[in-house]
Design a protein around this motif. Sequence first.
Motif, mmCIF file in Angstrom:
data_model
loop_
_atom_site.group_PDB
_atom_site.id
_atom_site.type_symbol
_atom_site.label_atom_id
_atom_site.label_comp_id
_atom_site.label_asym_id
_atom_site.label_seq_id
_atom_site.Cartn_x
_atom_site.Cartn_y
_atom_site.Cartn_z
ATOM 1 N N ARG A 170 0.811 -1.230 0.000
ATOM 2 C CA ARG A 170 0.000 0.000 0.000
ATOM 3 C C ARG A 170 0.842 1.276 0.000
ATOM 4 O O ARG A 170 0.525 2.233 -0.692
ATOM 5 N N ARG A 171 1.911 1.275 0.799
ATOM 6 C CA ARG A 171 2.721 2.480 0.936
ATOM 7 C C ARG A 171 4.081 2.108 1.499
ATOM 8 O O ARG A 171 4.166 1.278 2.393
ATOM 9 N N GLY A 172 5.114 2.734 0.979
ATOM 10 C CA GLY A 172 6.420 2.450 1.547
ATOM 11 C C GLY A 172 7.555 3.123 0.813
ATOM 12 O O GLY A 172 7.352 3.892 -0.127
ATOM 13 N N VAL A 173 8.738 2.787 1.270
ATOM 14 C CA VAL A 173 9.956 3.338 0.692
ATOM 15 C C VAL A 173 11.061 2.296 0.762
ATOM 16 O O VAL A 173 11.158 1.536 1.721
ATOM 17 N N ILE A 174 11.844 2.259 -0.284
ATOM 18 C CA ILE A 174 13.097 1.509 -0.284
ATOM 19 C C ILE A 174 14.161 2.594 -0.278
ATOM 20 O O ILE A 174 14.317 3.334 -1.253
ATOM 21 N N THR A 175 14.846 2.710 0.828
ATOM 22 C CA THR A 175 15.830 3.783 0.964
ATOM 23 C C THR A 175 17.044 3.506 0.082
ATOM 24 O O THR A 175 17.264 2.374 -0.363
ATOM 25 N N ALA A 176 17.817 4.540 -0.133
ATOM 26 C CA ALA A 176 19.039 4.400 -0.931
ATOM 27 C C ALA A 176 19.951 3.328 -0.337
ATOM 28 O O ALA A 176 20.599 2.579 -1.066
ATOM 29 N N GLU A 177 19.952 3.228 0.993
ATOM 30 C CA GLU A 177 20.795 2.231 1.661
ATOM 31 C C GLU A 177 20.266 0.812 1.457
ATOM 32 O O GLU A 177 21.029 -0.154 1.488
ATOM 33 N N GLU A 178 18.961 0.666 1.226
ATOM 34 C CA GLU A 178 18.354 -0.648 1.029
ATOM 35 C C GLU A 178 18.395 -1.128 -0.421
ATOM 36 O O GLU A 178 18.169 -2.306 -0.687
ATOM 37 N N THR A 179 18.669 -0.227 -1.356
ATOM 38 C CA THR A 179 18.595 -0.604 -2.773
ATOM 39 C C THR A 179 19.567 -1.706 -3.182
ATOM 40 O O THR A 179 19.181 -2.566 -3.974
ATOM 41 N N PRO A 180 20.807 -1.757 -2.681
ATOM 42 C CA PRO A 180 21.676 -2.865 -3.109
ATOM 43 C C PRO A 180 21.094 -4.242 -2.764
ATOM 44 O O PRO A 180 21.104 -5.154 -3.608
ATOM 45 N N LEU A 181 20.549 -4.390 -1.571
ATOM 46 C CA LEU A 181 19.946 -5.661 -1.174
ATOM 47 C C LEU A 181 18.678 -5.931 -1.975
ATOM 48 O O LEU A 181 18.415 -7.061 -2.384
ATOM 49 N N ALA A 182 17.889 -4.888 -2.234
ATOM 50 C CA ALA A 182 16.661 -5.039 -3.020
ATOM 51 C C ALA A 182 16.983 -5.516 -4.433
ATOM 52 O O ALA A 182 16.323 -6.418 -4.960
#
Length: 114
Positions: free
Chosen positions: A32-44
């Motif tokens: 529904r709503r959220g954020v993938i932070t810049a710090e989380e993008t490598p793992l994502a």
Amino acid sequence: MLVKFKSKAAAEVLMYEEHAKRILDLLNKDVRRGVITAEETPLAVKRLEAEIAESRLHPTSEEVQRDVRAHHGEHGDDNEHEPIEFVTFATRAYPLLEMLRAAKHEGHDVMWGV
């Protein structure tokens, strides 16, 4: 319902909620709503690439075949429907994967539902 992904690193990506949910479940995020932070993008990026690779090993699941039979007849002889075209997980996930890669490269967040 549509989910609109936004990032300063790339153009918006629109996806049906049911398809976005599979991806966001991998990342332990709410559809529904959220954020993938810049710090989380490598793992994502890593998790999504791994899931795409796994999905390519099993291109057609039994569930998809059941759905096709339900809508197109047991032998595919329902002439009132358009020809069957499968859309793979990799194809559906690719635009968001590219957004995540750009966000990773440029150090931006990816948001949706806001």
